[in-house]
Write an enzyme that holds these catalytic residues in place. Structure first.
Site, PDB file in Angstrom:
ATOM      1  N   CYS A  33       0.814  -1.246  -0.075  1.00 23.27           N
ATOM      2  CA  CYS A  33      -0.055   0.116  -0.130  1.00 23.27           C
ATOM      3  C   CYS A  33       0.884   1.248  -0.038  1.00 23.27           C
ATOM      4  O   CYS A  33       0.311   2.403  -0.162  1.00 23.27           O
ATOM      5  CB  CYS A  33      -0.858   0.015   1.230  1.00 23.27           C
ATOM      6  N   ASP A  35       2.669   2.755   2.647  1.00 24.10           N
ATOM      7  CA  ASP A  35       2.464   3.360   3.805  1.00 24.10           C
ATOM      8  C   ASP A  35       3.929   2.919   4.473  1.00 24.10           C
ATOM      9  O   ASP A  35       4.228   1.927   4.485  1.00 24.10           O
ATOM     10  CB  ASP A  35       1.426   2.846   4.727  1.00 24.10           C
ATOM     11  N   CYS A  58      -1.647   7.015   3.739  1.00 28.46           N
ATOM     12  CA  CYS A  58      -3.027   7.293   3.998  1.00 28.46           C
ATOM     13  C   CYS A  58      -3.388   8.003   5.180  1.00 28.46           C
ATOM     14  O   CYS A  58      -2.781   7.902   6.227  1.00 28.46           O
ATOM     15  CB  CYS A  58      -3.881   6.182   3.582  1.00 28.46           C
ATOM     16  N   CYS A 102      -3.003  -0.807   8.485  1.00 29.08           N
ATOM     17  CA  CYS A 102      -2.274   0.380   8.963  1.00 29.08           C
ATOM     18  C   CYS A 102      -2.195   0.370  10.383  1.00 29.08           C
ATOM     19  O   CYS A 102      -0.957   0.673  10.857  1.00 29.08           O
ATOM     20  CB  CYS A 102      -3.197   1.741   8.540  1.00 29.08           C
TER      21      CYS A 102
END
Length: 124
Positions: A33, A35, A58, A102
């Protein structure tokens, strides 16, 4: 989609930045992703006196990083090591299923920073 608390921690994150000469630094990332989280710890007498983070990612990544720092500040190392991604998600009032990773990164960043601190202590 996001709770009010997630939005608050994304729009007004706490403990953003870095600690020069940090006692422990942990960096984790998810290539899937994009991150990346970096967490900095200042530890005195086994207590996390200060914690800062930098996150590229994000809104959920920023919010979970920020919440994780709030949850470990003032805690002992042992208490901080017990923080799980589920605890971070719960404190934020939930996350969409596709954003749970996350919170896992936030947990991993805590553990990586503590591991770095411990390795530095062993080498002193």
């Amino acid at each position: 989609m996001y709770t009010d608390k997630v939005m608050e921690y994304f729009q007004n994150p706490k403990n953003v930045g870095e600690i020069k000469a940090a006692d422990g630094v942990g960096e984790v990332g998810s290539p899937a992703c994009g991150d990346i989280m970096r967490m900095y710890l200042e530890i005195e007498d086994n207590i996390i006196k200060d914690v800062k983070f930098k996150t590229f990612g994000c809104g959920a990544a920023v919010a979970t990083s920020s919440m994780a720092t709030e949850m470990i500040k003032g805690k002992t190392i042992e208490e901080a090591e017990k923080i799980t991604n589920k605890m971070v998600v719960s404190e934020l009032g939930g996350l969409p299923q596709e954003k749970i990773h996350c919170s896992v990164l936030a947990e991993q960043a805590i553990r990586a920073a503590i591991k770095d601190y411990k390795s530095k202590q062993e080498n002193n």
